[in-house]
Write a protein that holds these residues in place. Structure first.
Motif, PDB file in Angstrom:
ATOM      1  N   SER A  34      19.031  -7.619  19.191  1.00  0.00           N
ATOM      2  CA  SER A  34      18.630  -6.252  19.536  1.00  0.00           C
ATOM      3  C   SER A  34      19.277  -5.830  20.855  1.00  0.00           C
ATOM      4  O   SER A  34      19.278  -6.569  21.833  1.00  0.00           O
ATOM      5  CB  SER A  34      17.107  -6.173  19.646  1.00  0.00           C
ATOM      6  N   ASP A  35      19.860  -4.599  20.861  1.00  0.00           N
ATOM      7  CA  ASP A  35      20.443  -4.030  22.085  1.00  0.00           C
ATOM      8  C   ASP A  35      19.597  -2.901  22.640  1.00  0.00           C
ATOM      9  O   ASP A  35      19.954  -2.282  23.653  1.00  0.00           O
ATOM     10  CB  ASP A  35      21.854  -3.510  21.792  1.00  0.00           C
ATOM     11  N   ASP A  36      18.488  -2.603  21.963  1.00  0.00           N
ATOM     12  CA  ASP A  36      17.616  -1.519  22.387  1.00  0.00           C
ATOM     13  C   ASP A  36      16.720  -2.003  23.512  1.00  0.00           C
ATOM     14  O   ASP A  36      15.853  -2.863  23.312  1.00  0.00           O
ATOM     15  CB  ASP A  36      16.772  -1.043  21.201  1.00  0.00           C
ATOM     16  N   GLU A  37      16.931  -1.456  24.716  1.00  0.00           N
ATOM     17  CA  GLU A  37      16.150  -1.913  25.856  1.00  0.00           C
ATOM     18  C   GLU A  37      14.682  -1.514  25.755  1.00  0.00           C
ATOM     19  O   GLU A  37      13.847  -2.021  26.500  1.00  0.00           O
ATOM     20  CB  GLU A  37      16.745  -1.350  27.152  1.00  0.00           C
ATOM     21  N   ASP A  38      14.366  -0.595  24.848  1.00  0.00           N
ATOM     22  CA  ASP A  38      12.969  -0.231  24.635  1.00  0.00           C
ATOM     23  C   ASP A  38      12.294  -1.150  23.629  1.00  0.00           C
ATOM     24  O   ASP A  38      11.100  -1.022  23.366  1.00  0.00           O
ATOM     25  CB  ASP A  38      12.877   1.223  24.129  1.00  0.00           C
ATOM     26  N   SER A  39      13.064  -2.084  23.050  1.00  0.00           N
ATOM     27  CA  SER A  39      12.505  -3.000  22.059  1.00  0.00           C
ATOM     28  C   SER A  39      11.532  -3.951  22.730  1.00  0.00           C
ATOM     29  O   SER A  39      11.639  -4.270  23.931  1.00  0.00           O
ATOM     30  CB  SER A  39      13.635  -3.786  21.388  1.00  0.00           C
ATOM     31  N   LEU A  40      10.577  -4.427  21.938  1.00  0.00           N
ATOM     32  CA  LEU A  40       9.602  -5.391  22.455  1.00  0.00           C
ATOM     33  C   LEU A  40      10.268  -6.691  22.879  1.00  0.00           C
ATOM     34  O   LEU A  40       9.692  -7.468  23.643  1.00  0.00           O
ATOM     35  CB  LEU A  40       8.525  -5.668  21.400  1.00  0.00           C
ATOM     36  N   CYS A  41      11.481  -6.938  22.359  1.00  0.00           N
ATOM     37  CA  CYS A  41      12.185  -8.157  22.745  1.00  0.00           C
ATOM     38  C   CYS A  41      12.480  -8.183  24.237  1.00  0.00           C
ATOM     39  O   CYS A  41      12.623  -9.254  24.837  1.00  0.00           O
ATOM     40  CB  CYS A  41      13.497  -8.287  21.964  1.00  0.00           C
ATOM     41  N   VAL A  93       6.268 -21.906  22.214  1.00  0.00           N
ATOM     42  CA  VAL A  93       7.144 -20.911  22.838  1.00  0.00           C
ATOM     43  C   VAL A  93       6.932 -19.568  22.138  1.00  0.00           C
ATOM     44  O   VAL A  93       6.954 -19.501  20.908  1.00  0.00           O
ATOM     45  CB  VAL A  93       8.615 -21.341  22.748  1.00  0.00           C
ATOM     46  N   PRO A  94       6.715 -18.476  22.890  1.00  0.00           N
ATOM     47  CA  PRO A  94       6.548 -17.170  22.244  1.00  0.00           C
ATOM     48  C   PRO A  94       7.810 -16.729  21.522  1.00  0.00           C
ATOM     49  O   PRO A  94       8.928 -17.099  21.895  1.00  0.00           O
ATOM     50  CB  PRO A  94       6.199 -16.236  23.412  1.00  0.00           C
ATOM     51  N   VAL A  95       7.635 -15.928  20.476  1.00  0.00           N
ATOM     52  CA  VAL A  95       8.731 -15.499  19.616  1.00  0.00           C
ATOM     53  C   VAL A  95       9.014 -14.018  19.841  1.00  0.00           C
ATOM     54  O   VAL A  95       8.099 -13.209  20.007  1.00  0.00           O
ATOM     55  CB  VAL A  95       8.378 -15.756  18.133  1.00  0.00           C
ATOM     56  N   CYS A  96      10.305 -13.660  19.865  1.00  0.00           N
ATOM     57  CA  CYS A  96      10.721 -12.269  20.028  1.00  0.00           C
ATOM     58  C   CYS A  96      10.338 -11.440  18.792  1.00  0.00           C
ATOM     59  O   CYS A  96      10.000 -11.970  17.731  1.00  0.00           O
ATOM     60  CB  CYS A  96      12.244 -12.188  20.212  1.00  0.00           C
ATOM     61  N   GLU A  97      10.468 -10.138  18.945  1.00  0.00           N
ATOM     62  CA  GLU A  97      10.248  -9.232  17.820  1.00  0.00           C
ATOM     63  C   GLU A  97      11.241  -9.519  16.693  1.00  0.00           C
ATOM     64  O   GLU A  97      10.944  -9.355  15.512  1.00  0.00           O
ATOM     65  CB  GLU A  97      10.388  -7.776  18.291  1.00  0.00           C
ATOM     66  N   CYS A  98      12.426 -10.004  17.075  1.00  0.00           N
ATOM     67  CA  CYS A  98      13.462 -10.285  16.082  1.00  0.00           C
ATOM     68  C   CYS A  98      13.273 -11.634  15.401  1.00  0.00           C
ATOM     69  O   CYS A  98      14.067 -12.017  14.544  1.00  0.00           O
ATOM     70  CB  CYS A  98      14.844 -10.233  16.736  1.00  0.00           C
ATOM     71  N   LYS A 137      13.237 -14.715  16.957  1.00  0.00           N
ATOM     72  CA  LYS A 137      13.823 -15.833  17.698  1.00  0.00           C
ATOM     73  C   LYS A 137      12.887 -16.272  18.827  1.00  0.00           C
ATOM     74  O   LYS A 137      12.126 -15.472  19.368  1.00  0.00           O
ATOM     75  CB  LYS A 137      15.181 -15.451  18.282  1.00  0.00           C
ATOM     76  N   LYS A 138      12.996 -17.539  19.195  1.00  0.00           N
ATOM     77  CA  LYS A 138      12.177 -18.034  20.297  1.00  0.00           C
ATOM     78  C   LYS A 138      12.689 -17.468  21.623  1.00  0.00           C
ATOM     79  O   LYS A 138      13.887 -17.460  21.888  1.00  0.00           O
ATOM     80  CB  LYS A 138      12.193 -19.566  20.335  1.00  0.00           C
ATOM     81  N   ARG A 139      11.766 -17.002  22.446  1.00  0.00           N
ATOM     82  CA  ARG A 139      12.129 -16.418  23.734  1.00  0.00           C
ATOM     83  C   ARG A 139      12.680 -17.476  24.689  1.00  0.00           C
ATOM     84  O   ARG A 139      12.404 -18.671  24.545  1.00  0.00           O
ATOM     85  CB  ARG A 139      10.918 -15.738  24.373  1.00  0.00           C
ATOM     86  N   GLY A 140      13.438 -17.019  25.663  1.00  0.00           N
ATOM     87  CA  GLY A 140      14.007 -17.908  26.660  1.00  0.00           C
ATOM     88  C   GLY A 140      13.060 -18.104  27.828  1.00  0.00           C
ATOM     89  O   GLY A 140      12.486 -17.132  28.341  1.00  0.00           O
ATOM     90  N   TYR A 141      12.924 -19.333  28.263  1.00  0.00           N
ATOM     91  CA  TYR A 141      12.045 -19.637  29.399  1.00  0.00           C
ATOM     92  C   TYR A 141      12.704 -19.179  30.691  1.00  0.00           C
ATOM     93  O   TYR A 141      13.894 -19.413  30.923  1.00  0.00           O
ATOM     94  CB  TYR A 141      11.774 -21.138  29.437  1.00  0.00           C
ATOM     95  N   LEU A 142      11.922 -18.511  31.575  1.00  0.00           N
ATOM     96  CA  LEU A 142      12.441 -18.026  32.850  1.00  0.00           C
ATOM     97  C   LEU A 142      12.019 -18.934  34.003  1.00  0.00           C
ATOM     98  O   LEU A 142      12.843 -19.583  34.632  1.00  0.00           O
ATOM     99  CB  LEU A 142      11.971 -16.592  33.099  1.00  0.00           C
ATOM    100  N   PHE A 143      10.720 -19.009  34.274  1.00  0.00           N
ATOM    101  CA  PHE A 143      10.228 -19.853  35.365  1.00  0.00           C
ATOM    102  C   PHE A 143       8.708 -19.977  35.237  1.00  0.00           C
ATOM    103  O   PHE A 143       8.082 -19.321  34.398  1.00  0.00           O
ATOM    104  CB  PHE A 143      10.602 -19.264  36.732  1.00  0.00           C
ATOM    105  N   ALA A 186      14.966 -13.578  23.742  1.00  0.00           N
ATOM    106  CA  ALA A 186      15.677 -14.725  23.198  1.00  0.00           C
ATOM    107  C   ALA A 186      17.162 -14.624  23.521  1.00  0.00           C
ATOM    108  O   ALA A 186      17.748 -13.543  23.440  1.00  0.00           O
ATOM    109  CB  ALA A 186      15.474 -14.802  21.689  1.00  0.00           C
ATOM    110  N   PRO A 187      17.810 -15.727  23.920  1.00  0.00           N
ATOM    111  CA  PRO A 187      19.245 -15.686  24.251  1.00  0.00           C
ATOM    112  C   PRO A 187      20.107 -15.174  23.102  1.00  0.00           C
ATOM    113  O   PRO A 187      21.110 -14.492  23.336  1.00  0.00           O
ATOM    114  CB  PRO A 187      19.574 -17.142  24.579  1.00  0.00           C
ATOM    115  N   GLU A 188      19.724 -15.474  21.860  1.00  0.00           N
ATOM    116  CA  GLU A 188      20.525 -15.047  20.709  1.00  0.00           C
ATOM    117  C   GLU A 188      19.971 -13.796  20.048  1.00  0.00           C
ATOM    118  O   GLU A 188      20.324 -13.486  18.904  1.00  0.00           O
ATOM    119  CB  GLU A 188      20.605 -16.188  19.681  1.00  0.00           C
ATOM    120  N   CYS A 189      19.091 -13.082  20.752  1.00  0.00           N
ATOM    121  CA  CYS A 189      18.487 -11.879  20.179  1.00  0.00           C
ATOM    122  C   CYS A 189      19.568 -10.833  19.885  1.00  0.00           C
ATOM    123  O   CYS A 189      20.429 -10.535  20.721  1.00  0.00           O
ATOM    124  CB  CYS A 189      17.454 -11.296  21.131  1.00  0.00           C
TER     125      CYS A 189
END
Length: 390
Positions: free
Chosen positions: A308-315, A277-282, A284-290, A303-306
């Protein structure tokens, strides 16, 4: 060859009277043995009559007796125990085909050693057993679980020269030890078992120092020949984790459910968790979409528990994962890290349950054999697929 003077003798006296007692019906065991083609192995171990002395014992009942010891309702753990059953159980003698006399224990033991010299013929007998099992177990072989366990030799590994030159020292994981490992002088039994029925399909015996991973492909190929078809999934622990194994299973159209080794950095390629599973910038493991049904590409969001609130973040970037780029890491037909993958991997414990039964009831470790051929035959019989039913 010595011959008992009475129709049936016990272990101490050839003239002792037989004391029959009630025993379970062996009709099913008779049907199993009658369905096996034993002509080749019987001919191979038979001794021609020289015209002098007592006639040699017919080998067919003896071969059937050894097979019966592995499918008998009550465990028969040694040649001595088998001899005792034949002496006291008329039904067992009748199933095996003894019409007038029971061989001495040493004769039973000698024939067992002779049978060990023909592993291909005995392998054919086990092939017939597996095919017969498919008649009453639906979906046999759909999911295969692969693993290995040590089989000690009845020998001193420190002797000079070694009392069993075929055996080797091997290191194996073991709980309740100082470093989590133990050294065993002997062999390693590699097994492919049906993960839905806890049913052994194919096995190979190697010296104790042979690694697990290279044995997966020949083991699954052997199971395929017995099943006349390739499984839907091959399940194994991290000892079998390799690109070669995963790509080979995937190339045959099956799902490789193989646990990945954890890299020293903790991440694969620096951006994927152990389960692919790919990992966020923070971190955490990213959430699966489809998954795109046409391309098979998996889509992951943040990631659901990420935190970061910055929408420009790589997350917040959507990540696309093509399983064809790395079957070992991403799982191929079954997405690694998915609930389907986790559910399939839990079936791996089926092969551990088979090993546990053989060690407790089948005396897989507590035997008195040495040399590769004899222990292979012992393991092959102890690993009889019909043993699971009793």
């Amino acid at each position: 060859m010595s011959t008992p003077t009475a129709a049936y003798s016990d272990c101490t006296s050839a003239d002792a009277p037989l004391q029959p007692s009630p025993f379970p019906d062996l009709a099913e065991q008779r049907d199993i043995l009658d369905g096996l083609n034993l002509d080749s192995i019987v001919e191979a171990v038979s001794i021609p009559y020289a015209g002098v002395g007592p006639r040699p014992y017919d080998r067919r009942p003896i071969v059937r007796a050894h097979l019966l010891s592995y499918i008998h309702p009550s465990p028969i753990g040694s040649v001595t125990a088998l001899h005792r059953v034949l002496l006291n159980n008329p039904a067992a003698r009748d199933v095996c085909g003894f019409s007038d006399r029971v061989p001495f224990r040493v004769t039973l033991s000698r024939v067992f050693s002779e049978m060990a010299e023909y592993p291909e013929m005995m392998g054919g007998v086990m092939d017939d057993l597996v095919r017969k099992a498919s008649e009453f177990l639906p979906g046999l072989g759909d999911d295969l679980a692969v693993d290995a366990t040590p089989v000690p030799s009845y020998a001193n590994g420190n002797a000079k020269p070694p009392t069993d030159p075929d055996a080797r020292w091997g290191r194996h994981q073991k709980a309740n030890t100082k470093d989590g490992f133990e050294w065993v002088y002997g062999y390693k039994l590699h097994l492919a078992a049906d993960a839905n029925h806890d049913f052994p399909i194919a096995m190979k015996l190697t010296p104790g120092n042979v690694h697990d991973s290279p044995m997966m492909i020949p083991l699954v190929e052997s199971a395929e020949r017995r099943l006349r078809g390739f499984p839907r999934a091959v399940i194994a622990d991290r000892g079998y984790d390799s690109e070669r194994n995963s790509e080979w299973v995937d190339g045959r159209g099956a799902a490789p459910i193989i646990h990945k080794r954890r890299p020293k950095s903790g991440l694969h390629r620096g951006e994927y968790a152990t389960d692919g599973v790919p990992v966020c910038e923070c971190g955490k493991k990213r959430g699966y979409l489809f998954t795109n049904p046409d391309s098979g590409v998996h889509y992951y969001g943040r990631a659901p528990e990420c935190a970061s609130d910055d929408e420009d973040s790589l997350c917040f970037m959507e990540i696309l994962v093509n399983p064809r780029e790395d079957v070992r890491l991403f799982g191929g037909a079954v997405r690694c890290g998915s609930s389907e993958w986790e559910s399939a991997y839990r079936k791996r414990w089926s092969v551990e349950r088979v090993f546990s039964r053989w060690k407790v009831n089948g005396r897989l470790g507590g035997h008195c054999f040495r040399r590769m051929g004899t222990i292979r035959l012992h393991a092959m019989f102890r690993c009889s697929p019909f043993r699971r039913r009793y």
